[in-house]
Design a protein around this motif. Structure first.
Motif, mmCIF file in Angstrom:
data_model
loop_
_atom_site.group_PDB
_atom_site.id
_atom_site.type_symbol
_atom_site.label_atom_id
_atom_site.label_comp_id
_atom_site.label_asym_id
_atom_site.label_seq_id
_atom_site.Cartn_x
_atom_site.Cartn_y
_atom_site.Cartn_z
ATOM 1 N N MET A 159 0.854 -1.162 0.000
ATOM 2 C CA MET A 159 0.000 0.000 0.000
ATOM 3 C C MET A 159 0.906 1.232 0.000
ATOM 4 S SD MET A 159 -2.805 1.239 2.864
ATOM 5 C CE MET A 159 -3.463 -0.358 3.027
ATOM 6 N N SER A 160 0.648 2.118 -0.930
ATOM 7 C CA SER A 160 1.474 3.313 -1.033
ATOM 8 C C SER A 160 1.115 4.291 0.084
ATOM 9 C CB SER A 160 1.276 3.974 -2.400
ATOM 10 O OG SER A 160 0.001 4.561 -2.467
ATOM 11 N N PRO A 161 2.064 5.154 0.441
ATOM 12 C CA PRO A 161 1.785 6.135 1.493
ATOM 13 C C PRO A 161 0.611 7.054 1.140
ATOM 14 C CG PRO A 161 4.132 6.028 1.072
ATOM 15 C CD PRO A 161 3.466 5.188 0.029
ATOM 16 N N LYS A 162 0.468 7.383 -0.156
ATOM 17 C CA LYS A 162 -0.625 8.261 -0.582
ATOM 18 C C LYS A 162 -1.978 7.568 -0.372
ATOM 19 C CE LYS A 162 -2.312 10.991 -4.421
ATOM 20 N NZ LYS A 162 -2.161 11.363 -5.804
ATOM 21 N N THR A 163 -2.061 6.302 -0.741
ATOM 22 C CA THR A 163 -3.291 5.532 -0.568
ATOM 23 C C THR A 163 -3.620 5.378 0.911
ATOM 24 O OG1 THR A 163 -2.768 4.305 -2.562
ATOM 25 C CG2 THR A 163 -4.450 3.377 -1.141
ATOM 26 N N PHE A 164 -2.588 5.061 1.699
ATOM 27 C CA PHE A 164 -2.790 4.903 3.131
ATOM 28 C C PHE A 164 -3.296 6.205 3.751
ATOM 29 C CE2 PHE A 164 -1.223 5.102 7.525
ATOM 30 C CZ PHE A 164 -1.889 4.014 8.045
ATOM 31 N N THR A 165 -2.716 7.330 3.351
ATOM 32 C CA THR A 165 -3.114 8.631 3.880
ATOM 33 C C THR A 165 -4.557 8.950 3.514
ATOM 34 O OG1 THR A 165 -0.837 9.394 3.675
ATOM 35 C CG2 THR A 165 -2.510 11.085 3.964
ATOM 36 N N SER A 166 -4.934 8.658 2.256
ATOM 37 C CA SER A 166 -6.316 8.949 1.852
ATOM 38 C C SER A 166 -7.309 8.061 2.603
ATOM 39 C CB SER A 166 -6.486 8.796 0.343
ATOM 40 O OG SER A 166 -6.386 7.447 -0.034
ATOM 41 N N ARG A 167 -6.964 6.804 2.818
ATOM 42 C CA ARG A 167 -7.844 5.905 3.576
ATOM 43 C C ARG A 167 -7.962 6.347 5.028
ATOM 44 N NH1 ARG A 167 -5.758 0.201 1.137
ATOM 45 N NH2 ARG A 167 -6.649 0.494 -0.931
ATOM 46 N N LEU A 168 -6.839 6.721 5.593
ATOM 47 C CA LEU A 168 -6.840 7.185 6.974
ATOM 48 C C LEU A 168 -7.658 8.459 7.115
ATOM 49 C CD1 LEU A 168 -5.714 6.393 9.705
ATOM 50 C CD2 LEU A 168 -3.723 7.807 9.220
ATOM 51 N N GLN A 169 -7.525 9.355 6.159
ATOM 52 C CA GLN A 169 -8.304 10.591 6.180
ATOM 53 C C GLN A 169 -9.801 10.292 6.083
ATOM 54 O OE1 GLN A 169 -6.886 13.418 6.864
ATOM 55 N NE2 GLN A 169 -8.811 14.513 6.857
ATOM 56 N N HIS A 170 -10.154 9.319 5.250
ATOM 57 C CA HIS A 170 -11.559 8.928 5.117
ATOM 58 C C HIS A 170 -12.092 8.379 6.440
ATOM 59 C CE1 HIS A 170 -15.227 7.443 3.297
ATOM 60 N NE2 HIS A 170 -14.982 6.256 3.810
ATOM 61 N N LEU A 171 -11.307 7.553 7.112
ATOM 62 C CA LEU A 171 -11.737 6.972 8.380
ATOM 63 C C LEU A 171 -11.817 8.010 9.496
ATOM 64 C CD1 LEU A 171 -9.816 3.590 8.344
ATOM 65 C CD2 LEU A 171 -12.272 3.943 8.094
ATOM 66 N N ARG A 172 -11.108 9.116 9.354
ATOM 67 C CA ARG A 172 -11.154 10.182 10.363
ATOM 68 C C ARG A 172 -12.371 11.087 10.219
ATOM 69 N NH1 ARG A 172 -4.896 12.219 10.291
ATOM 70 N NH2 ARG A 172 -4.076 10.503 11.502
ATOM 71 N N THR A 173 -13.177 10.913 9.194
ATOM 72 C CA THR A 173 -14.347 11.755 8.980
ATOM 73 C C THR A 173 -15.233 11.709 10.222
ATOM 74 O OG1 THR A 173 -14.278 11.248 6.627
ATOM 75 C CG2 THR A 173 -16.338 12.167 7.486
ATOM 76 N N PRO A 174 -15.485 12.867 10.834
ATOM 77 C CA PRO A 174 -16.288 12.862 12.062
ATOM 78 C C PRO A 174 -17.769 12.649 11.764
ATOM 79 C CG PRO A 174 -15.674 15.100 11.495
ATOM 80 C CD PRO A 174 -14.993 14.204 10.496
ATOM 81 N N LEU A 175 -18.464 12.039 12.704
ATOM 82 C CA LEU A 175 -19.909 11.846 12.631
ATOM 83 C C LEU A 175 -20.548 12.656 13.748
ATOM 84 C CD1 LEU A 175 -20.082 7.979 12.117
ATOM 85 C CD2 LEU A 175 -20.199 9.761 10.378
ATOM 86 N N ARG A 176 -21.645 13.303 13.442
ATOM 87 C CA ARG A 176 -22.378 14.067 14.447
ATOM 88 C C ARG A 176 -23.398 13.139 15.105
ATOM 89 N NH1 ARG A 176 -18.518 16.742 13.858
ATOM 90 N NH2 ARG A 176 -18.399 18.620 12.617
ATOM 91 N N PRO A 177 -23.408 13.083 16.423
ATOM 92 C CA PRO A 177 -24.299 12.130 17.098
ATOM 93 C C PRO A 177 -25.764 12.542 17.010
ATOM 94 C CG PRO A 177 -23.163 13.470 18.697
ATOM 95 C CD PRO A 177 -22.585 13.826 17.360
ATOM 96 N N LEU A 178 -26.625 11.545 16.950
ATOM 97 C CA LEU A 178 -28.069 11.770 17.037
ATOM 98 C C LEU A 178 -28.449 11.891 18.503
ATOM 99 C CD1 LEU A 178 -29.545 9.220 14.497
ATOM 100 C CD2 LEU A 178 -29.345 11.678 14.246
ATOM 101 N N ILE A 179 -29.440 12.711 18.758
ATOM 102 C CA ILE A 179 -29.929 12.923 20.110
ATOM 103 C C ILE A 179 -31.188 12.080 20.295
ATOM 104 C CG2 ILE A 179 -30.765 14.671 21.728
ATOM 105 C CD1 ILE A 179 -27.830 15.035 20.846
ATOM 106 N N SER A 180 -31.295 11.410 21.408
ATOM 107 C CA SER A 180 -32.475 10.602 21.695
ATOM 108 C C SER A 180 -33.675 11.505 21.965
ATOM 109 C CB SER A 180 -32.229 9.722 22.919
ATOM 110 O OG SER A 180 -33.421 9.095 23.318
ATOM 111 N N ILE A 181 -34.828 11.107 21.470
ATOM 112 C CA ILE A 181 -36.050 11.875 21.693
ATOM 113 C C ILE A 181 -36.434 11.869 23.167
ATOM 114 C CG2 ILE A 181 -38.537 11.887 21.255
ATOM 115 C CD1 ILE A 181 -37.931 10.926 18.450
ATOM 116 N N THR A 182 -36.229 10.760 23.831
ATOM 117 C CA THR A 182 -36.682 10.639 25.215
ATOM 118 C C THR A 182 -35.700 11.244 26.217
ATOM 119 O OG1 THR A 182 -35.758 8.414 25.243
ATOM 120 C CG2 THR A 182 -38.111 8.622 24.831
ATOM 121 N N THR A 183 -34.402 11.111 25.990
ATOM 122 C CA THR A 183 -33.434 11.596 26.978
ATOM 123 C C THR A 183 -32.810 12.929 26.599
ATOM 124 O OG1 THR A 183 -31.554 10.482 25.945
ATOM 125 C CG2 THR A 183 -32.807 9.241 27.600
#
Length: 169
Positions: free
Chosen positions: A1-25
């Motif tokens: 795996m080339s360093p460029k490919t590894f970096t792009s994959r790692l960057q993709h995996l670092r994409t943050p997700l915004r959490p959903l809030i529970s309706i009840t809590t």
């Protein structure tokens, strides 16, 4: 795996997700994934717990209270999604191989359903595990439940109208 490919994959995996809030809590679940890497590391029990917390395992009055987070994102330019080859490589990096065969397919189907629920791209199509029939059955049950709830609400409203006309309400 080339360093460029590894970096792009790692960057993709670092994409943050915004959490959903529970309706009840009003709080996000502690296991809600903070990034795509955390999403790919969720186990079957984690996914079950998240589905229960967000009222998606069994129908309830809160099941349809969650907005579809993907609607607004359709119009926003998104970063280029990972290609199929990159996703295969990511799964190979993330998936430890401890779970095999049918159980791995079940975890993947649950992960795909949860990804679709939170609005991740690429999770729209069902897995080739035969879970589409189960999802169709679940959808039918949810629609029947919604129809019965709407009938009950109409009956309650009609009864309230009658009592108001009598001056008792």
């Amino acid at each position: 795996m080339s360093p460029k490919t590894f970096t792009s994959r790692l960057q993709h995996l670092r994409t943050p997700l915004r959490p959903l809030i529970s309706i009840t809590t009003g709080l996000p679940h502690p296991l809600f994934p903070r990034s795509l890497l955390h999403y790919h590391l969720l186990t079957a029990s984690d996914l079950d717990e998240l589905a229960h917390y967000y009222h998606q395992r069994t129908p309830s009055e809160f099941s349809f209270g969650y907005p579809l987070p993907v609607v607004q994102r359709w119009h926003v330019p998104a970063p280029a999604p990972a290609t199929d080859e990159e996703m295969v490589a990511i799964r190979e990096l993330v998936f430890s191989g401890e779970v095999a065969g049918e159980e791995a397919a079940e975890v993947e189907a649950k992960r795909r359903r949860f990804g679709r629920f939170v609005g991740l791209r690429g999770c729209e199509s069902p897995c080739a595990t035969g879970s589409a029939a189960g999802e169709g059955e679940m959808r039918r049950e949810m629609e029947e439940w919604m129809a019965s709830e709407m009938r009950r609400r109409e009956e309650r409203d009609a009864e309230k109208r009658v009592w108001r006309e009598k001056g008792c309400w």
